[in-house]
Design a protein around this motif. Structure first.
Motif, mmCIF file in Angstrom:
data_model
loop_
_atom_site.group_PDB
_atom_site.id
_atom_site.type_symbol
_atom_site.label_atom_id
_atom_site.label_comp_id
_atom_site.label_asym_id
_atom_site.label_seq_id
_atom_site.Cartn_x
_atom_site.Cartn_y
_atom_site.Cartn_z
ATOM 1 N N ALA A 25 0.846 -1.188 0.000
ATOM 2 C CA ALA A 25 0.000 0.000 0.000
ATOM 3 C C ALA A 25 0.884 1.240 0.000
ATOM 4 C CB ALA A 25 -0.903 -0.005 1.227
ATOM 5 N N SER A 26 0.393 2.269 -0.601
ATOM 6 C CA SER A 26 1.147 3.513 -0.620
ATOM 7 C C SER A 26 1.109 4.159 0.758
ATOM 8 C CB SER A 26 0.545 4.477 -1.647
ATOM 9 O OG SER A 26 -0.736 4.913 -1.210
ATOM 10 N N LEU A 27 2.050 5.075 0.993
ATOM 11 C CA LEU A 27 2.085 5.778 2.275
ATOM 12 C C LEU A 27 0.796 6.553 2.502
ATOM 13 C CD1 LEU A 27 3.701 6.485 4.777
ATOM 14 C CD2 LEU A 27 4.734 8.391 3.516
ATOM 15 N N ASP A 28 0.269 7.150 1.456
ATOM 16 C CA ASP A 28 -0.991 7.893 1.579
ATOM 17 C C ASP A 28 -2.130 6.965 1.997
ATOM 18 O OD1 ASP A 28 0.179 10.284 0.975
ATOM 19 O OD2 ASP A 28 -0.408 10.252 -1.153
ATOM 20 N N GLU A 29 -2.155 5.742 1.431
ATOM 21 C CA GLU A 29 -3.199 4.788 1.769
ATOM 22 C C GLU A 29 -3.080 4.355 3.224
ATOM 23 O OE1 GLU A 29 -6.312 1.998 1.751
ATOM 24 O OE2 GLU A 29 -5.859 3.775 0.539
ATOM 25 N N LEU A 30 -1.852 4.087 3.680
ATOM 26 C CA LEU A 30 -1.634 3.693 5.068
ATOM 27 C C LEU A 30 -2.065 4.801 6.023
ATOM 28 C CD1 LEU A 30 1.854 1.972 4.719
ATOM 29 C CD2 LEU A 30 -0.345 0.837 5.072
ATOM 30 N N ARG A 31 -1.741 6.027 5.685
ATOM 31 C CA ARG A 31 -2.140 7.154 6.525
ATOM 32 C C ARG A 31 -3.652 7.317 6.541
ATOM 33 N NH1 ARG A 31 2.713 11.317 4.711
ATOM 34 N NH2 ARG A 31 4.230 10.629 6.312
ATOM 35 N N ARG A 32 -4.308 7.058 5.413
ATOM 36 C CA ARG A 32 -5.771 7.140 5.369
ATOM 37 C C ARG A 32 -6.386 6.105 6.300
ATOM 38 N NH1 ARG A 32 -9.924 4.720 3.376
ATOM 39 N NH2 ARG A 32 -8.673 3.121 2.350
ATOM 40 N N ARG A 33 -5.805 4.900 6.326
ATOM 41 C CA ARG A 33 -6.306 3.856 7.221
ATOM 42 C C ARG A 33 -6.112 4.240 8.693
ATOM 43 N NH1 ARG A 33 -3.284 -1.157 4.622
ATOM 44 N NH2 ARG A 33 -3.728 -2.105 6.665
ATOM 45 N N ILE A 34 -4.968 4.858 8.997
ATOM 46 C CA ILE A 34 -4.728 5.318 10.367
ATOM 47 C C ILE A 34 -5.754 6.373 10.760
ATOM 48 C CG2 ILE A 34 -3.129 6.653 11.809
ATOM 49 C CD1 ILE A 34 -0.837 5.124 10.503
ATOM 50 N N ASP A 35 -6.044 7.301 9.841
ATOM 51 C CA ASP A 35 -7.043 8.338 10.123
ATOM 52 C C ASP A 35 -8.411 7.726 10.418
ATOM 53 O OD1 ASP A 35 -5.161 10.303 9.769
ATOM 54 O OD2 ASP A 35 -5.762 10.808 7.719
ATOM 55 N N GLU A 36 -8.796 6.684 9.675
ATOM 56 C CA GLU A 36 -10.078 6.031 9.902
ATOM 57 C C GLU A 36 -10.113 5.363 11.283
ATOM 58 O OE1 GLU A 36 -10.431 3.333 6.666
ATOM 59 O OE2 GLU A 36 -11.063 4.869 5.210
ATOM 60 N N ILE A 37 -9.008 4.699 11.630
ATOM 61 C CA ILE A 37 -8.934 4.046 12.941
ATOM 62 C C ILE A 37 -8.969 5.087 14.054
ATOM 63 C CG2 ILE A 37 -7.462 2.660 14.454
ATOM 64 C CD1 ILE A 37 -6.450 1.249 11.877
ATOM 65 N N ASP A 38 -8.243 6.208 13.866
ATOM 66 C CA ASP A 38 -8.251 7.273 14.872
ATOM 67 C C ASP A 38 -9.658 7.807 15.085
ATOM 68 O OD1 ASP A 38 -5.557 7.110 15.377
ATOM 69 O OD2 ASP A 38 -5.004 8.781 14.064
ATOM 70 N N SER A 39 -10.408 7.963 13.997
ATOM 71 C CA SER A 39 -11.779 8.462 14.106
ATOM 72 C C SER A 39 -12.631 7.501 14.933
ATOM 73 C CB SER A 39 -12.379 8.631 12.708
ATOM 74 O OG SER A 39 -13.727 9.058 12.779
ATOM 75 N N ALA A 40 -12.448 6.203 14.686
ATOM 76 C CA ALA A 40 -13.206 5.211 15.443
ATOM 77 C C ALA A 40 -12.771 5.200 16.911
ATOM 78 C CB ALA A 40 -13.021 3.824 14.830
ATOM 79 N N LEU A 41 -11.480 5.357 17.154
ATOM 80 C CA LEU A 41 -10.969 5.375 18.521
ATOM 81 C C LEU A 41 -11.542 6.540 19.317
ATOM 82 C CD1 LEU A 41 -7.168 4.461 18.173
ATOM 83 C CD2 LEU A 41 -8.903 3.182 19.441
ATOM 84 N N ILE A 42 -11.549 7.715 18.712
ATOM 85 C CA ILE A 42 -12.079 8.897 19.397
ATOM 86 C C ILE A 42 -13.549 8.700 19.733
ATOM 87 C CG2 ILE A 42 -12.653 11.333 19.118
ATOM 88 C CD1 ILE A 42 -9.754 10.853 19.759
ATOM 89 N N ARG A 43 -14.293 8.132 18.805
ATOM 90 C CA ARG A 43 -15.712 7.888 19.058
ATOM 91 C C ARG A 43 -15.886 6.918 20.228
ATOM 92 N NH1 ARG A 43 -16.703 6.095 14.568
ATOM 93 N NH2 ARG A 43 -16.849 3.860 14.967
ATOM 94 N N LEU A 44 -15.113 5.834 20.233
ATOM 95 C CA LEU A 44 -15.223 4.839 21.294
ATOM 96 C C LEU A 44 -14.750 5.387 22.639
ATOM 97 C CD1 LEU A 44 -13.983 1.678 19.350
ATOM 98 C CD2 LEU A 44 -16.305 2.108 20.187
ATOM 99 N N LEU A 45 -13.680 6.179 22.623
ATOM 100 C CA LEU A 45 -13.190 6.765 23.870
ATOM 101 C C LEU A 45 -14.226 7.682 24.493
ATOM 102 C CD1 LEU A 45 -9.465 7.546 22.954
ATOM 103 C CD2 LEU A 45 -10.296 5.806 24.533
ATOM 104 N N ASN A 46 -14.922 8.421 23.676
ATOM 105 C CA ASN A 46 -15.950 9.308 24.212
ATOM 106 C C ASN A 46 -17.194 8.538 24.632
ATOM 107 O OD1 ASN A 46 -15.205 12.311 24.173
ATOM 108 N ND2 ASN A 46 -14.404 11.577 22.218
ATOM 109 N N ASP A 47 -17.474 7.413 23.961
ATOM 110 C CA ASP A 47 -18.547 6.539 24.442
ATOM 111 C C ASP A 47 -18.201 6.039 25.847
ATOM 112 O OD1 ASP A 47 -19.974 6.832 22.126
ATOM 113 O OD2 ASP A 47 -19.346 4.916 21.243
ATOM 114 N N ARG A 48 -16.937 5.667 26.026
ATOM 115 C CA ARG A 48 -16.471 5.207 27.337
ATOM 116 C C ARG A 48 -16.581 6.338 28.367
ATOM 117 N NH1 ARG A 48 -12.050 4.510 30.758
ATOM 118 N NH2 ARG A 48 -11.546 2.345 31.315
#
Length: 389
Positions: A25-48
């Motif tokens: 995967a390209s670096l841009d693609e890997l960074r996009r995946r990290i951004d998606e995971i970060d978005s999910a993490l923030i949502r879950l952390l605030n649910d907690r």
């Protein structure tokens, strides 16, 4: 006649070519995946966090302590067991300690007293244990930490109790001896790997005075004997205060030869640079700290109990106390002796035993031991620290 790997006999099926590897995967693609995971993490952390707010409301309504060491121990044990890697366990624990620190803030802000000023090893241990979302109160001596908790000026306090090189911390042992029943309890413990550093504002050849806490000199005795045999060792209330004192002297006279042994953080805070790092005699140098509170900790399943006692003035009294624990199958993990402070040649003993005071065999051992004592006072039961901060 031999064949090459590419040749084959008639009627034979040639070996299939190796499957081509999937393109990286390209670096841009890997960074996009990290951004998606970060978005999910923030949502879950605030649910907690929203659940934490409800927990805080329940604790306030029922008078339940905000910080519960047995619950902290259970959460850390559970999440570390769930961690499949590659994230190191130490990183997972640090993340969750900070999450719990944020939870304290949402439930009710906490004040934590420690031996200061900032940059001391007590400060480092308090920050690592409680996270950065609490309020820290630096106190000038260990007895003062006890006093802040006893008076309710701080919710909890953190004090050093033992070092792997220097043994028991005298000021803490004496503070336990002198405090009144009900003033404080031992609520939790923590362990910090300690790295000592020689900090100065002048070259090593010009160092003539070294400031630090007496226990620090003990932990660096061999190094100091080899490298600074003529330097004057000046005791200070804490390692970070030692850095402040050296800095003040150097500001007044840059050629005064003042230096300090302390943490790298203290050097950064007060403007002294490291001449030598990691000068402790034992590379596995660890200091154990106790958390002070006004309430009792609930059993966690892996606990210790601290107590102080003074034996009756009769032959074999101390032996009878120790035999009481042995007879009940209780392991004593620490014992220290200090002058009673009330009469010459009388002593008070500080002990730590495996188990919670609510455990049947430990309760029996304490009861039997007390019959051979003028006084036996349980300071608290608390979860045993099993990992370094």
């Amino acid at each position: 006649m031999s064949t090459t790997p590419d040749e084959h006999h008639p009627g034979q099926t040639p070996n299939p070519p190796p499957p081509s590897e999937a393109p990286l995967a390209s670096l841009d693609e890997l960074r996009r995946r990290i951004d998606e995971i970060d978005s999910a993490l923030i949502r879950l952390l605030n649910d907690r966090a929203r659940v934490v707010v409800e927990v805080g409301r329940y604790k306030r309504d029922t008078g339940t302590p905000i910080y519960a060491p047995h619950r902290e121990s259970a959460v850390l044990k559970k999440v570390l067991a769930m961690n499949p890697g590659p994230l190191p366990a130490r990183t997972v624990e640090a993340i969750y300690r900070e999450l719990m620190s944020g939870s304290f803030l949402l439930e009710r802000p906490l004040r934590i007293a420690y031996l200061g000023p900032a940059g001391s090893y007590s400060h480092q241990a308090a920050t690592a244990h409680f996270g950065s979302s609490v309020e820290f109160v630096d106190v000038q001596d260990i007895a003062g930490v006890f006093g802040e908790v006893a008076r309710g000026h701080a919710d909890y306090g953190l004090v050093p109790i033992e070092n792997t090189v220097g043994g028991g911390i005298v000021e803490t042992l004496d503070a336990f001896r002198d405090c009144k029943p009900g003033d404080v309890t031992v609520y939790a413990e923590a362990m910090l790997r300690v790295r000592h550093n020689l900090l100065a504002g002048t070259p090593a050849a010009k160092v003539t005075r070294v400031f630090s806490k007496p226990e620090v000199f003990t932990q660096c005795r061999a190094w100091l004997t080899r490298n600074l045999p003529k330097a004057e060792l000046v005791a200070s209330p804490s390692s970070s205060r030692a850095v402040q004192l050296a800095r003040e002297l150097l500001d007044a006279d840059p050629d005064c030869g003042a230096a300090a042994i302390a943490s790298l953080l203290a050097g950064k805070l007060y403007g002294l640079h490291p001449l030598y790092e990691s000068i402790e005699d034992n590379p596995n140098n660890v200091t154990r700290f106790l958390v002070l509170a006004k309430q009792e900790a609930l059993p966690s399943g892996d606990d210790k109990t601290s107590a102080v006692f003074q034996t009756a003035d009769k032959p074999g009294a101390l032996a009878h106390v120790l035999v009481a624990f042995e007879r009940c199958g209780v392991n004593l993990t620490h014992i220290d002796r200090r002058p009673s402070g009330r009469e010459n040649w009388a002593h008070v003993f500080y002990i730590e035993a495996q188990g919670h005071r609510a455990d049947e065999k430990l309760a029996k051992a304490l009861h039997e031991a007390a019959s051979h004592c003028i006084e036996l006072r349980v300071l608290g039961s608390y979860p045993r620290a099993t990992r370094l901060l």
